[in-house]
Scaffold this active site. Structure first.
Site, PDB file in Angstrom:
ATOM      1  N   GLY A  20       0.758  -1.359   0.079  1.00  0.00           N
ATOM      2  CA  GLY A  20      -0.001   0.090   0.259  1.00  0.00           C
ATOM      3  C   GLY A  20       0.957   1.271  -0.050  1.00  0.00           C
ATOM      4  N   LYS A  21       2.092   0.948  -0.649  1.00  0.00           N
ATOM      5  CA  LYS A  21       2.959   2.123  -0.566  1.00  0.00           C
ATOM      6  C   LYS A  21       2.535   3.509  -1.333  1.00  0.00           C
ATOM      7  CE  LYS A  21       5.831  -0.709  -2.703  1.00  0.00           C
ATOM      8  NZ  LYS A  21       5.215  -1.670  -2.395  1.00  0.00           N
ATOM      9  N   HIS A  65       1.417   0.860  -8.094  1.00  0.00           N
ATOM     10  CA  HIS A  65       1.280   1.660  -6.880  1.00  0.00           C
ATOM     11  C   HIS A  65      -0.418   2.072  -7.033  1.00  0.00           C
ATOM     12  CE1 HIS A  65       5.766   1.945  -5.890  1.00  0.00           C
ATOM     13  NE2 HIS A  65       5.516   0.720  -5.759  1.00  0.00           N
ATOM     14  N   THR A  66      -1.151   1.790  -6.303  1.00  0.00           N
ATOM     15  CA  THR A  66      -2.465   2.158  -6.514  1.00  0.00           C
ATOM     16  C   THR A  66      -2.749   3.275  -5.474  1.00  0.00           C
ATOM     17  OG1 THR A  66      -3.057  -0.165  -6.893  1.00  0.00           O
ATOM     18  CG2 THR A  66      -4.943   1.119  -6.479  1.00  0.00           C
ATOM     19  N   THR A  87      -0.439  -5.171 -11.248  1.00  0.00           N
ATOM     20  CA  THR A  87       0.547  -4.963 -12.638  1.00  0.00           C
ATOM     21  C   THR A  87       0.182  -6.133 -13.306  1.00  0.00           C
ATOM     22  OG1 THR A  87       2.497  -3.861 -11.424  1.00  0.00           O
ATOM     23  CG2 THR A  87       2.960  -5.057 -13.516  1.00  0.00           C
ATOM     24  N   THR A  88      -0.002  -7.287 -12.765  1.00  0.00           N
ATOM     25  CA  THR A  88      -0.268  -8.590 -13.487  1.00  0.00           C
ATOM     26  C   THR A  88      -1.621  -9.187 -13.446  1.00  0.00           C
ATOM     27  OG1 THR A  88       0.560  -9.859 -11.790  1.00  0.00           O
ATOM     28  CG2 THR A  88       2.246  -9.253 -13.633  1.00  0.00           C
ATOM     29  N   LYS A 134      -4.565  -2.048   5.379  1.00  0.00           N
ATOM     30  CA  LYS A 134      -5.674  -3.035   5.185  1.00  0.00           C
ATOM     31  C   LYS A 134      -6.188  -3.733   6.372  1.00  0.00           C
ATOM     32  CE  LYS A 134      -5.511  -4.535   0.971  1.00  0.00           C
ATOM     33  NZ  LYS A 134      -5.266  -5.059  -0.549  1.00  0.00           N
TER      34      LYS A 134
HETATM   35  P1  GDP Z   1       1.873  -0.941  -3.396  1.00  0.00           P
HETATM   36  O1  GDP Z   1       2.301  -1.709  -4.692  1.00  0.00           O
HETATM   37  O2  GDP Z   1       2.681  -1.081  -2.177  1.00  0.00           O
HETATM   38  O3  GDP Z   1       1.597   0.737  -3.836  1.00  0.00           O
HETATM   39  O4  GDP Z   1       0.339  -1.602  -3.229  1.00  0.00           O
HETATM   40  P2  GDP Z   1      -0.640  -2.090  -4.349  1.00  0.00           P
HETATM   41  O5  GDP Z   1      -1.310  -0.743  -4.986  1.00  0.00           O
HETATM   42  O6  GDP Z   1       0.036  -2.745  -5.227  1.00  0.00           O
HETATM   43  O7  GDP Z   1      -1.735  -2.717  -3.522  1.00  0.00           O
HETATM   44  C1  GDP Z   1      -2.222  -2.473  -2.489  1.00  0.00           C
HETATM   45  C2  GDP Z   1      -3.900  -2.337  -2.953  1.00  0.00           C
HETATM   46  O8  GDP Z   1      -4.540  -2.241  -1.629  1.00  0.00           O
HETATM   47  C3  GDP Z   1      -4.494  -1.484  -3.748  1.00  0.00           C
HETATM   48  O9  GDP Z   1      -5.357  -1.992  -4.520  1.00  0.00           O
HETATM   49  C4  GDP Z   1      -4.912  -0.406  -2.841  1.00  0.00           C
HETATM   50  O10 GDP Z   1      -6.119   0.291  -3.632  1.00  0.00           O
HETATM   51  C5  GDP Z   1      -5.655  -1.257  -1.757  1.00  0.00           C
HETATM   52  N1  GDP Z   1      -5.466  -0.735  -0.147  1.00  0.00           N
HETATM   53  C6  GDP Z   1      -4.542   0.398   0.208  1.00  0.00           C
HETATM   54  N2  GDP Z   1      -4.783   0.299   1.572  1.00  0.00           N
HETATM   55  C7  GDP Z   1      -5.930  -0.239   1.832  1.00  0.00           C
HETATM   56  C8  GDP Z   1      -6.823  -0.365   2.863  1.00  0.00           C
HETATM   57  O11 GDP Z   1      -6.278  -0.066   3.893  1.00  0.00           O
HETATM   58  N3  GDP Z   1      -7.736  -1.207   2.961  1.00  0.00           N
HETATM   59  C9  GDP Z   1      -7.987  -1.952   1.854  1.00  0.00           C
HETATM   60  N4  GDP Z   1      -9.076  -2.818   1.944  1.00  0.00           N
HETATM   61  N5  GDP Z   1      -7.505  -1.698   0.574  1.00  0.00           N
HETATM   62  C10 GDP Z   1      -6.239  -0.910   0.538  1.00  0.00           C
HETATM   63  P1  IMO Z   2       5.217  -3.118  -5.793  1.00  0.00           P
HETATM   64  O1  IMO Z   2       6.244  -1.815  -6.071  1.00  0.00           O
HETATM   65  C1  IMO Z   2       4.869  -7.225  -5.514  1.00  0.00           C
HETATM   66  C2  IMO Z   2       7.656  -9.853  -7.791  1.00  0.00           C
HETATM   67  C3  IMO Z   2       7.297 -10.707  -8.765  1.00  0.00           C
HETATM   68  C4  IMO Z   2       8.219 -11.763  -8.771  1.00  0.00           C
HETATM   69  C5  IMO Z   2       9.628 -11.162  -8.359  1.00  0.00           C
HETATM   70  C6  IMO Z   2      10.500 -10.858  -9.419  1.00  0.00           C
HETATM   71  O2  IMO Z   2       3.857  -2.961  -6.522  1.00  0.00           O
HETATM   72  O3  IMO Z   2       5.036  -3.420  -4.462  1.00  0.00           O
HETATM   73  P2  IMO Z   2      10.434  -9.102 -11.350  1.00  0.00           P
HETATM   74  O4  IMO Z   2       9.472  -8.654 -12.587  1.00  0.00           O
HETATM   75  O5  IMO Z   2      10.912  -8.062 -10.222  1.00  0.00           O
HETATM   76  O6  IMO Z   2      11.678  -9.841 -12.063  1.00  0.00           O
HETATM   77  O7  IMO Z   2       9.926 -10.093 -10.557  1.00  0.00           O
HETATM   78  O8  IMO Z   2       9.091 -10.155  -7.776  1.00  0.00           O
HETATM   79  N1  IMO Z   2       7.521  -8.311  -7.817  1.00  0.00           N
HETATM   80  C7  IMO Z   2       6.560  -7.866  -6.989  1.00  0.00           C
HETATM   81  N2  IMO Z   2       5.470  -8.138  -6.002  1.00  0.00           N
HETATM   82  N3  IMO Z   2       4.912  -6.097  -5.635  1.00  0.00           N
HETATM   83  C8  IMO Z   2       5.729  -5.522  -6.566  1.00  0.00           C
HETATM   84  O9  IMO Z   2       5.968  -4.143  -6.769  1.00  0.00           O
HETATM   85  C9  IMO Z   2       6.571  -6.429  -7.175  1.00  0.00           C
HETATM   86  N4  IMO Z   2       7.881  -6.225  -8.246  1.00  0.00           N
HETATM   87  C10 IMO Z   2       8.097  -7.403  -8.354  1.00  0.00           C
HETATM   88  O10 IMO Z   2       5.897 -11.234  -8.508  1.00  0.00           O
HETATM   89  O11 IMO Z   2       7.829 -12.701  -7.879  1.00  0.00           O
HETATM   90 MG    MG Z   3       1.876  -2.936  -5.920  1.00  0.00          MG
END
Ligand code: GDP
Ligand code: IMO
Ligand code: MG
Length: 429
Positions: free
Chosen positions: A15-16, A41-42, A306-307, A337
């Site tokens: 949730g970065k 990043h969402t 992403t995927t 979360k």
């Molecule tokens: P990031 O890669 O660390 O930025 O995280 P992602 O965006 O890949 O995944 C986090 C997911 O959780 C996204 O779909 C967010 O919209 C959602 N999210 C973030 N914070 C919360 C929360 O507190 N509760 C819920 N239910 N969803 C959240």
């Molecule tokens: P964010 O920034 C979760 C995982 C892939 C795989 C491994 C190597 O959204 O948190 P790569 O494509 O880097 O060679 O994949 O790392 N992976 C992630 N998993 N969040 C990510 O980024 C990721 N970026 C790579 O699923 O297991």
């Molecule tokens: Mg992510």
């Protein structure tokens, strides 16, 4: 001023993006320091949802400058698609985004190589996002890479053809040819054309020597937040190697990925989920392959940004969390979360492992290869909807106890508890 850092403490997707967006009004500059479009990043606000792969998550605040640092690797095709998507919502990145000339380029053939290498690994595949991350960082380290700053130099095309030629030889040696490959639904030739025209399209975005820009900004009392991608357990050195990504996701990556000296790093914000997820292969000690895991996946909508792949789910792993706190020097944590666990009567958390008949609370080298069986502690769930709570005093006692328990185990204060995807769904502690 010192630069603050925000990064993931687990296996990514903590949730970065949401927290960078929440903190952005406090900062003059948001800068990505590593990774590439493997990240997703969402950010959600006003009933809109954005997923950023390369662009820093501070882009929604017009007063903040966003920098793609030298440690990041860029696929122009994907970056342009992101820019165009934002334009549809009237967000023009040209006004407040800068790119380091030293950031390396992901070539179309880097993506091919990623696919070829994964295929060759058979059962031992990493579960890569297939965005060309590993091959691009490999070329960077092998001193074969091409950087953003090279795209306007006279020998760019020559460099491109030479590197592509090397890649195609490798592809051939694995028994593949270009004919069978599709990249984002396009055959190689069409993708390559679009990749080149994307380089032209991003020509308007200013390219800079970002290490000078950032250091002079710090000297002029501008505030900087470095945004991490992936998570500590995916770090190339400290993660569950070889099931990791190809960059240093830990705080040390800020020094090399932006040119910020260690004594210029201030706060380190660690982001973690109230439970754990992992996408792709590799060890996951507290994984739940049962109804509880399924419930976390459904309630948490745990499918890759992403995927689109389903994420593996499990209980919070405190031994792993403490490892991440140690490696990064985390000063404050953000728990994400928590709302996903509203329906659980009992919540469990791993506090140690059984390994070779011994109870340990650290992650040994062998963890990459042998199973560490988690020692789980039970806690009472809050069993109520917490999604609209914003104040600490309104938290159910069980949630407050869970927060206290994690703070005690890690020795790090939790600053906020996130209770929904929206920007506003935050309990400030
Ligand atoms: P990031 O890669 O660390 O930025 O995280 P992602 O965006 O890949 O995944 C986090 C997911 O959780 C996204 O779909 C967010 O919209 C959602 N999210 C973030 N914070 C919360 C929360 O507190 N509760 C819920 N239910 N969803 C959240
Ligand atoms: P964010 O920034 C979760 C995982 C892939 C795989 C491994 C190597 O959204 O948190 P790569 O494509 O880097 O060679 O994949 O790392 N992976 C992630 N998993 N969040 C990510 O980024 C990721 N970026 C790579 O699923 O297991
Ligand atoms: Mg992510």
């Amino acid at each position: 001023m010192k630069a603050d850092v925000l990064l993931g403490l687990q296996w990514g997707d903590e949730g970065k993006g949401k927290i960078v967006d929440v903190l952005t009004p406090r900062y003059d500059i948001i800068a990505r320091f590593q990774g590439g479009p493997n990240a997703g990043h969402t950010i959600e606000f006003d009933n809109k949802k954005f997923v950023l792969h390369t662009i820093p998550s501070g882009i929604f605040n017009t007063g903040t400058i966003n920098i793609i640092g030298n440690g990041v690797i860029i696929d122009p095709f994907i970056l342009l698609r992101e820019i165009n998507k934002l334009k549809e919502s009237n967000i023009n990145v040209e006004n407040n985004m800068l790119i380091s000339k030293k950031a390396h380029l992901i070539l179309p053939t880097h993506r091919l190589l990623d696919a070829v290498y994964e295929n060759a690994k058979g059962k031992a595949k990493i579960g890569s996002t297939l965005k060309g991350i590993g091959p691009t960082y490999t070329d960077k380290t092998a001193r074969n890479g091409i950087r953003i700053g090279n795209t306007t130099r006279p020998d760019f095309l020559k460099n491109y053809r030479e590197l592509k030629g090397k890649h195609l030889q490798i592809v051939k040696s694995y028994g593949f040819d270009l004919g069978g490959f599709q990249l984002d639904g396009l055959d190689f030739k069409s993708y390559e054309e679009k990749w080149f025209s994307a380089i032209e399209s991003i020509g308007d975005i200013e390219k800079i020597d970002s290490e000078y820009f950032i250091n002079s900004s710090l000297n002029n009392n501008k505030s900087v937040l470095a945004e991490g991608a992936q998570g500590t357990m995916l770090d190339i050195d400290f993660g569950t190697y070889p099931y990791v990504t190809s960059s240093n996701t830990v705080a040390a990556g800020v020094c090399t990925g932006l040119g910020i000296a260690p004594n210029n790093v201030g706060e380190v914000f660690g982001i973690f989920k109230a439970y754990c997820t992992r996408v792709g292969s590799g060890p996951f000690f507290t994984e739940l392959e049962n109804e509880d895991g399924e419930k976390l996946r459904t309630e948490g909508k745990e499918f890759g940004s992403t995927t689109g792949r389903p994420r593996r789910c499990g209980w919070l792993d405190l031994a792993a969390l403490k490892y991440s706190v140690m490696l990064n020097g985390v000063t404050k944590m953000f728990m994400m979360k928590a709302d996903v666990m509203n329906g659980f009567s009992t919540i469990k958390a791993g506090t140690a492992y059984n390994f070779n008949g011994q109870k340990i609370d650290y992650i040994p080298f062998e963890a990459s290869y042998e199973n560490l069986e988690p020692v789980l502690e039970d806690m009472k769930g809050w069993k109520t909807n917490i999604n609209d709570i914003t104040k600490a005093e309104d938290m159910p006692a069980e949630l407050a106890a869970y927060v206290k328990f994690i703070e005690n185990e890690t020795g790090v204060p939790i600053e906020m508890v996130s209770v929904g995807p929206d920007r506003k769904a935050i309990i400030q502690l």
